[in-house]
Design a protein around this motif. Structure first.
Motif, PDB file in Angstrom:
ATOM      1  N   GLU A 214      70.209  40.480  50.999  1.00  0.00           N
ATOM      2  CA  GLU A 214      70.765  39.899  49.780  1.00  0.00           C
ATOM      3  C   GLU A 214      69.684  39.721  48.721  1.00  0.00           C
ATOM      4  O   GLU A 214      69.930  39.902  47.530  1.00  0.00           O
ATOM      5  N   ALA A 215      68.458  39.376  49.157  1.00  0.00           N
ATOM      6  CA  ALA A 215      67.362  39.215  48.202  1.00  0.00           C
ATOM      7  C   ALA A 215      67.081  40.525  47.472  1.00  0.00           C
ATOM      8  O   ALA A 215      66.858  40.546  46.260  1.00  0.00           O
ATOM      9  N   LEU A 216      67.119  41.637  48.198  1.00  0.00           N
ATOM     10  CA  LEU A 216      66.889  42.932  47.569  1.00  0.00           C
ATOM     11  C   LEU A 216      68.067  43.326  46.693  1.00  0.00           C
ATOM     12  O   LEU A 216      67.895  43.835  45.583  1.00  0.00           O
ATOM     13  N   TRP A 217      69.263  43.112  47.193  1.00  0.00           N
ATOM     14  CA  TRP A 217      70.445  43.490  46.422  1.00  0.00           C
ATOM     15  C   TRP A 217      70.526  42.744  45.099  1.00  0.00           C
ATOM     16  O   TRP A 217      70.982  43.269  44.095  1.00  0.00           O
ATOM     17  N   THR A 218      70.108  41.489  45.115  1.00  0.00           N
ATOM     18  CA  THR A 218      70.270  40.659  43.923  1.00  0.00           C
ATOM     19  C   THR A 218      69.076  40.723  42.978  1.00  0.00           C
ATOM     20  O   THR A 218      69.047  40.009  41.986  1.00  0.00           O
ATOM     21  N   GLY A 219      68.100  41.558  43.264  1.00  0.00           N
ATOM     22  CA  GLY A 219      67.100  41.790  42.244  1.00  0.00           C
ATOM     23  C   GLY A 219      65.650  41.622  42.610  1.00  0.00           C
ATOM     24  O   GLY A 219      64.781  41.920  41.792  1.00  0.00           O
ATOM     25  N   ARG A 220      65.311  41.157  43.815  1.00  0.00           N
ATOM     26  CA  ARG A 220      63.901  41.058  44.175  1.00  0.00           C
ATOM     27  C   ARG A 220      63.336  42.454  44.382  1.00  0.00           C
ATOM     28  O   ARG A 220      63.945  43.298  45.014  1.00  0.00           O
ATOM     29  N   ARG A 221      62.176  42.670  43.824  1.00  0.00           N
ATOM     30  CA  ARG A 221      61.527  43.969  43.961  1.00  0.00           C
ATOM     31  C   ARG A 221      60.313  43.825  44.876  1.00  0.00           C
ATOM     32  O   ARG A 221      59.733  42.752  44.989  1.00  0.00           O
ATOM     33  N   THR A 222      59.936  44.918  45.493  1.00  0.00           N
ATOM     34  CA  THR A 222      58.839  44.881  46.444  1.00  0.00           C
ATOM     35  C   THR A 222      57.800  45.933  46.083  1.00  0.00           C
ATOM     36  O   THR A 222      58.033  46.802  45.253  1.00  0.00           O
ATOM     37  N   ALA A 223      56.645  45.839  46.733  1.00  0.00           N
ATOM     38  CA  ALA A 223      55.567  46.804  46.535  1.00  0.00           C
ATOM     39  C   ALA A 223      54.925  47.117  47.875  1.00  0.00           C
ATOM     40  O   ALA A 223      54.944  46.300  48.799  1.00  0.00           O
ATOM     41  N   LYS A 224      54.335  48.293  47.967  1.00  0.00           N
ATOM     42  CA  LYS A 224      53.622  48.701  49.183  1.00  0.00           C
ATOM     43  C   LYS A 224      52.173  48.223  49.058  1.00  0.00           C
ATOM     44  O   LYS A 224      51.248  49.001  48.866  1.00  0.00           O
ATOM     45  N   TRP A 225      52.015  46.907  49.195  1.00  0.00           N
ATOM     46  CA  TRP A 225      50.729  46.275  48.925  1.00  0.00           C
ATOM     47  C   TRP A 225      49.606  46.838  49.793  1.00  0.00           C
ATOM     48  O   TRP A 225      48.440  46.857  49.379  1.00  0.00           O
ATOM     49  N   ASP A 226      49.937  47.295  50.993  1.00  0.00           N
ATOM     50  CA  ASP A 226      48.897  47.767  51.908  1.00  0.00           C
ATOM     51  C   ASP A 226      48.233  49.065  51.434  1.00  0.00           C
ATOM     52  O   ASP A 226      47.174  49.439  51.936  1.00  0.00           O
ATOM     53  N   LEU A 227      48.835  49.757  50.450  1.00  0.00           N
ATOM     54  CA  LEU A 227      48.259  51.007  49.965  1.00  0.00           C
ATOM     55  C   LEU A 227      47.153  50.784  48.931  1.00  0.00           C
ATOM     56  O   LEU A 227      46.396  51.706  48.622  1.00  0.00           O
ATOM     57  N   LEU A 228      47.070  49.576  48.401  1.00  0.00           N
ATOM     58  CA  LEU A 228      46.111  49.326  47.324  1.00  0.00           C
ATOM     59  C   LEU A 228      44.692  49.195  47.859  1.00  0.00           C
ATOM     60  O   LEU A 228      44.458  48.658  48.942  1.00  0.00           O
ATOM     61  N   ARG A 229      43.743  49.670  47.073  1.00  0.00           N
ATOM     62  CA  ARG A 229      42.334  49.475  47.373  1.00  0.00           C
ATOM     63  C   ARG A 229      41.947  48.045  46.988  1.00  0.00           C
ATOM     64  O   ARG A 229      42.642  47.369  46.229  1.00  0.00           O
ATOM     65  N   ALA A 230      40.819  47.598  47.510  1.00  0.00           N
ATOM     66  CA  ALA A 230      40.362  46.238  47.224  1.00  0.00           C
ATOM     67  C   ALA A 230      40.177  46.029  45.724  1.00  0.00           C
ATOM     68  O   ALA A 230      40.540  44.975  45.178  1.00  0.00           O
ATOM     69  N   GLU A 231      39.633  47.040  45.033  1.00  0.00           N
ATOM     70  CA  GLU A 231      39.402  46.885  43.593  1.00  0.00           C
ATOM     71  C   GLU A 231      40.715  46.815  42.816  1.00  0.00           C
ATOM     72  O   GLU A 231      40.787  46.189  41.750  1.00  0.00           O
ATOM     73  N   ASP A 232      41.774  47.441  43.341  1.00  0.00           N
ATOM     74  CA  ASP A 232      43.072  47.358  42.676  1.00  0.00           C
ATOM     75  C   ASP A 232      43.663  45.961  42.826  1.00  0.00           C
ATOM     76  O   ASP A 232      44.254  45.416  41.891  1.00  0.00           O
ATOM     77  N   LEU A 233      43.514  45.384  44.012  1.00  0.00           N
ATOM     78  CA  LEU A 233      43.985  44.008  44.219  1.00  0.00           C
ATOM     79  C   LEU A 233      43.227  43.047  43.307  1.00  0.00           C
ATOM     80  O   LEU A 233      43.820  42.117  42.744  1.00  0.00           O
ATOM     81  N   LEU A 234      41.931  43.275  43.156  1.00  0.00           N
ATOM     82  CA  LEU A 234      41.146  42.430  42.255  1.00  0.00           C
ATOM     83  C   LEU A 234      41.601  42.605  40.816  1.00  0.00           C
ATOM     84  O   LEU A 234      41.679  41.631  40.048  1.00  0.00           O
TER      85      LEU A 234
END
Length: 288
Positions: A214-234
């Motif tokens: 329901e959270a996804l259906w009603t508009g929450r969006r997600t990201a593939k956070w594990d793909l980011l490099r450390a500098e991208d997270l920073l």
């Protein structure tokens, strides 16, 4: 070179009239896959292959397979298959507009088209990614408004996940860094800034309890956070901090007693958003 007993001909990309054979090790199955293709086709698309085939007696001094020169390729068989499909198969290689899966589908073809200088195929992919991630915030807002409007008009609850209607930012950012496509970074980072770290693609897209769906259906969006490099997270952390400071400064500057009552709504609606546009454009615009 794999032994003859471990070589497997590809079902579709082994042409009887081909005059060059390429072998590549499979990542998912034991042994190697062999592709029989045409020098003229490969050389037409790639100057790297053209130079390779211009060498005298290409491959014959080393080994042949089924009467044709054999070249052992350093690429994974699965990736080489994707590249050859893009060059040989109909309809031509294409990506679905705004699909969150475009980076993963494009990656092997983008990698080899870059490596072997197949510029038209690389440009096709870059053009699609740039269309998915508009180069200005105004165009991104227009695209987002249009997509959300179409969803609300055509679907009733539960409808499709919002994630299925928009490109996924973390995989796009990783692809941009790996293959030098800086033009898509501003919009991808902008989109990522609005996604909480707790909303992780890999967690919420599994077979999940009703509440998560329901959270996804009603508009929450997600990201593939594990793909980011450390500098991208920073970069994301610094961007969020800059946004908060800019928005706080804008909100503090809004008069509590505007000259015209109708201005109050306008201030609430536009002043903070204007600050967001300014800071994102300045912070994530690729440098030249």
């Amino acid at each position: 070179m794999a032994s003859r007993s471990t070589l497997r001909r590809h079902d579709a990309l082994y042409f009887d009239d081909g005059n060059i054979v390429m072998s590549a090790t499979s990542a998912n199955n034991p042994g190697s896959v062999v592709f029989r293709v045409h020098k003229s086709v490969m050389a037409k698309h790639s100057p790297v292959f053209a130079d390779m085939f211009s060498l005298p007696d290409t491959g014959t001094a080393a080994e042949t397979y089924d009467g044709a020169p054999l070249i052992c390729m350093p690429d994974a068989a699965e990736d080489l298959q994707k590249l050859l499909e893009a060059l040989y198969c109909q309809p031509p290689f294409s990506l679905v507009p705004l699909s969150p899966h475009n980076p993963s589908i494009a990656r092997p073809v983008l990698a080899l088209s870059t490596k072997y200088e197949i510029t038209h195929l690389r440009q096709l992919i870059v053009d699609r990614l740039e269309a998915d991630w508009p180069l200005t915030l105004e165009k991104w807002d227009a695209l987002e408004d249009m997509t959300m409007s179409q969803r609300s008009h055509h679907y009733r609850f539960p409808g499709p996940f919002i994630d299925d209607l928009f490109p996924e930012p973390a995989s796009a950012i990783r692809l941009a860094h790996d293959f030098d496509i800086p033009t898509i970074l501003p919009a991808a980072f902008y989109h990522l800034l609005r996604i909480p770290v707790a909303d992780d693609w890999n967690l919420l897209h599994k077979d999940s309890p009703k509440a998560t769906a329901e959270a996804l259906w009603t508009g929450r969006r997600t990201a593939k956070w594990d793909l980011l490099r450390a500098e991208d997270l920073l970069t994301v952390l610094r961007g969020r901090d800059a946004l908060l400071r800019a928005l706080n400064a804008k909100m503090f500057s809004i008069s509590l007693e505007p000259e015209h009552p109708e201005d109050e709504e306008r201030c609430d609606k536009f002043e903070g958003y204007s600050a967001l546009i300014d800071i994102v454009k300045g912070y994530f615009e690729p440098t030249t």
